[in-house]
Design a protein around this motif. Sequence first.
Motif, PDB file in Angstrom:
ATOM      1  N   ARG A 217      49.894  54.488  61.004  1.00 22.06           N
ATOM      2  CA  ARG A 217      50.058  53.135  61.502  1.00 22.06           C
ATOM      3  C   ARG A 217      49.051  52.882  62.629  1.00 22.06           C
ATOM      4  N   ALA A 218      48.218  51.891  62.410  1.00 25.49           N
ATOM      5  CA  ALA A 218      47.238  51.486  63.415  1.00 25.49           C
ATOM      6  C   ALA A 218      47.221  49.961  63.449  1.00 25.49           C
ATOM      7  N   PRO A 219      48.104  49.354  64.252  1.00 26.74           N
ATOM      8  CA  PRO A 219      48.188  47.886  64.258  1.00 26.74           C
ATOM      9  C   PRO A 219      46.869  47.246  64.671  1.00 26.74           C
ATOM     10  N   LYS A 220      46.526  46.195  63.960  1.00 22.46           N
ATOM     11  CA  LYS A 220      45.334  45.415  64.278  1.00 22.46           C
ATOM     12  C   LYS A 220      45.732  43.959  64.425  1.00 22.46           C
ATOM     13  N   PHE A 221      45.139  43.320  65.416  1.00 24.72           N
ATOM     14  CA  PHE A 221      45.458  41.932  65.721  1.00 24.72           C
ATOM     15  C   PHE A 221      44.254  41.059  65.378  1.00 24.72           C
ATOM     16  N   TYR A 222      44.554  39.908  64.781  1.00 20.80           N
ATOM     17  CA  TYR A 222      43.520  38.969  64.370  1.00 20.80           C
ATOM     18  C   TYR A 222      43.829  37.608  64.987  1.00 20.80           C
ATOM     19  N   ARG A 223      42.851  37.049  65.649  1.00 23.09           N
ATOM     20  CA  ARG A 223      42.992  35.742  66.282  1.00 23.09           C
ATOM     21  C   ARG A 223      42.620  34.666  65.269  1.00 23.09           C
ATOM     22  N   ILE A 224      43.537  33.740  65.037  1.00 23.94           N
ATOM     23  CA  ILE A 224      43.339  32.671  64.063  1.00 23.94           C
ATOM     24  C   ILE A 224      43.055  31.392  64.829  1.00 23.94           C
ATOM     25  N   SER A 225      41.922  30.792  64.574  1.00 24.83           N
ATOM     26  CA  SER A 225      41.560  29.555  65.267  1.00 24.83           C
ATOM     27  C   SER A 225      40.608  28.759  64.393  1.00 24.83           C
ATOM     28  N   ASN A 226      40.528  27.476  64.675  1.00 22.52           N
ATOM     29  CA  ASN A 226      39.550  26.613  64.032  1.00 22.52           C
ATOM     30  C   ASN A 226      38.758  25.887  65.108  1.00 22.52           C
ATOM     31  N   LYS A 227      38.028  24.891  64.705  1.00 20.65           N
ATOM     32  CA  LYS A 227      37.164  24.203  65.666  1.00 20.65           C
ATOM     33  C   LYS A 227      37.945  23.367  66.674  1.00 20.65           C
ATOM     34  N   ARG A 228      39.231  23.155  66.397  1.00 15.87           N
ATOM     35  CA  ARG A 228      40.035  22.343  67.293  1.00 15.87           C
ATOM     36  C   ARG A 228      40.829  23.175  68.299  1.00 15.87           C
ATOM     37  N   PHE A 230      43.056  27.150  69.243  1.00 15.63           N
ATOM     38  CA  PHE A 230      43.785  28.345  68.847  1.00 15.63           C
ATOM     39  C   PHE A 230      45.006  27.964  68.005  1.00 15.63           C
ATOM     40  N   VAL A 231      45.171  28.665  66.857  1.00 18.31           N
ATOM     41  CA  VAL A 231      46.277  28.401  65.943  1.00 18.31           C
ATOM     42  C   VAL A 231      47.370  29.454  66.093  1.00 18.31           C
ATOM     43  N   GLY A 232      47.003  30.724  66.071  1.00 16.39           N
ATOM     44  CA  GLY A 232      47.991  31.788  66.170  1.00 16.39           C
ATOM     45  C   GLY A 232      47.326  33.142  66.118  1.00 16.39           C
ATOM     46  N   ARG A 233      48.168  34.175  66.122  1.00 12.81           N
ATOM     47  CA  ARG A 233      47.669  35.553  66.068  1.00 12.81           C
ATOM     48  C   ARG A 233      48.451  36.308  65.002  1.00 12.81           C
ATOM     49  N   PHE A 234      47.701  37.028  64.178  1.00  7.69           N
ATOM     50  CA  PHE A 234      48.312  37.790  63.086  1.00  7.69           C
ATOM     51  C   PHE A 234      48.170  39.272  63.374  1.00  7.69           C
ATOM     52  N   CYS A 235      49.256  40.017  63.154  1.00  9.16           N
ATOM     53  CA  CYS A 235      49.265  41.461  63.375  1.00  9.16           C
ATOM     54  C   CYS A 235      49.577  42.156  62.063  1.00  9.16           C
ATOM     55  N   LEU A 236      48.708  43.067  61.657  1.00  9.95           N
ATOM     56  CA  LEU A 236      48.917  43.894  60.467  1.00  9.95           C
ATOM     57  C   LEU A 236      49.081  45.329  60.932  1.00  9.95           C
ATOM     58  N   PHE A 237      50.196  45.949  60.558  1.00  9.48           N
ATOM     59  CA  PHE A 237      50.553  47.246  61.125  1.00  9.48           C
ATOM     60  C   PHE A 237      49.715  48.385  60.551  1.00  9.48           C
ATOM     61  N   LYS A 238      49.260  48.275  59.314  1.00  9.82           N
ATOM     62  CA  LYS A 238      48.384  49.299  58.753  1.00  9.82           C
ATOM     63  C   LYS A 238      47.543  48.673  57.662  1.00  9.82           C
ATOM     64  N   GLN A 239      46.452  49.377  57.283  1.00 13.36           N
ATOM     65  CA  GLN A 239      45.499  48.832  56.320  1.00 13.36           C
ATOM     66  C   GLN A 239      45.630  49.453  54.934  1.00 13.36           C
ATOM     67  N   ALA A 240      46.316  50.580  54.817  1.00 18.64           N
ATOM     68  CA  ALA A 240      46.436  51.296  53.542  1.00 18.64           C
ATOM     69  C   ALA A 240      47.888  51.304  53.107  1.00 18.64           C
ATOM     70  N   TYR A 241      48.108  51.016  51.814  1.00 11.80           N
ATOM     71  CA  TYR A 241      49.458  50.938  51.262  1.00 11.80           C
ATOM     72  C   TYR A 241      49.504  51.639  49.906  1.00 11.80           C
ATOM     73  N   LYS A 242      50.721  51.954  49.479  1.00 11.27           N
ATOM     74  CA  LYS A 242      50.950  52.539  48.166  1.00 11.27           C
ATOM     75  C   LYS A 242      51.645  51.530  47.267  1.00 11.27           C
ATOM     76  N   LEU A 243      51.580  51.800  45.962  1.00 15.69           N
ATOM     77  CA  LEU A 243      52.277  50.946  45.013  1.00 15.69           C
ATOM     78  C   LEU A 243      53.774  50.959  45.307  1.00 15.69           C
ATOM     79  N   GLY A 244      54.397  49.796  45.252  1.00 13.56           N
ATOM     80  CA  GLY A 244      55.817  49.682  45.527  1.00 13.56           C
ATOM     81  C   GLY A 244      56.154  49.385  46.974  1.00 13.56           C
ATOM     82  N   GLU A 245      55.197  49.488  47.878  1.00 16.55           N
ATOM     83  CA  GLU A 245      55.451  49.186  49.283  1.00 16.55           C
ATOM     84  C   GLU A 245      55.344  47.684  49.540  1.00 16.55           C
TER      85      GLU A 245
END
Length: 439
Positions: A217-228, A230-245
């Motif tokens: 688990r290596a959480p990564k945060f992504y800043r979501i914004s447009n030209k107007r 800041f919209v929000g922030r997205f956090c993904l806890f890991k980048q690799a997954y297995k089938l069924g997860e």
Amino acid sequence: MIEIKAKLLRADSAIYATGERVECLIEFTHKVFPDEQGSTKNRNANEASQENLAWASAQLHCYRKTSYSNSSTDRTAELTEMIGRTALDAVTQAPGEVIVATKPKILFCDLRLQPRETKIYFFNEFVPRDGPPTYRGHDIRYFYKITIATQRVKSKVQTLTVPIRVLPIPVIARPDELPVTVETNEELAPTNPFLDKREISELEISWHHLKNVTARRAPKFYRISNKRGFVGRFCLFKQAYKLGEDIVGSLDFSQCQVRCVQFSVKLQQQELPLRPQPVQSQSHQLHSQSSVGDDVSSINSFDMASIASGVVADNLHKSATSGSARDKEASAPTGKLMTISTTHQVCYATLQTQVVVPIPLHVTPTFRTDLVDVRWRLHFEFVTTTLMDFGSPNPESGELKAPSELPVETMVWNLPVTIYAANPLQIYAPNQTFSLLIK
């Protein structure tokens, strides 16, 4: 008449990983059928006669069907490889192009069966580690079959095929990819110096490596914004997954400058050709919908009923905007896209929410061959508005009244993820018995 039956020993899952051993039982039976009066037809003749098979063999084949055009050099190599092959190879090439074939194993030679007599043979073979997985795509297919061939004297060769599904297990190429500890219950027990130490196979090391990669688990945060703003922030806890997860992430809309009305997340499979694509009609071309988080489309107005129904995010027209980041991603090849699962939420007054996207067990994990590169990504579609106050209270009843129209604009974002294979024993896929009658 001889009946051939074949069934895999793994009854609950006809699925195997590259490097695993496939085990199959093959049964040869001399069948005797009764006539209409209920008596055995030519009983004395059948009891005195016997069936004779000259030989039988079994091997594992991997086939490829594709609409990609092969170069002339590849075609010459294929014709050169065809020289010196036997008639059995010509029979096995019927479903498609054979790209991987194990050495055939002879089950018997000169088999004689009395009426109602049965002979059972055991076949086992390793799935090649360098072979592609089972995949059914738009322009290319890979599939595996166990080919059982037999022949009577002065008769043609007849084959029985048993399909199996193969999942890819990554091969450890660098020493630093080796797992830190590869321990079993036997190794945790007190050691005995007089016993030979059990060697760990390459497949076991790959399984441990796969568990470490998908469990990390290596959480990564992504800043979501447009030209107007800041919209929000997205956090993904890991980048690799297995089938069924489940792909689990969180969205934080607090302290936003632009309010998100709704969003949808799609798990998409990308089929990127590594060679020139076949000529197709324009109606079948798939256009890229990718853009970065700081790009938006033109402003549109939609009524609140369409926004609440979730139609806006899927039907909004994405117009191209200026920006080096968008141009860079738009120029990247998208290939053929297939949406596997989708999640949708209406989140106007939401400060924090969770995103859960399931990964089905029947899909193909990430892999790459000489013709195709199959990848996975999360496709986000955000519907935003600059109207921060959602309606005004009704002076008569004091209830909040939503506006009839809401100016919105959309933005899309693609986040790549890696999907690995799961343990085949965890996937329930019961096999069946395959049979062939030789008259």
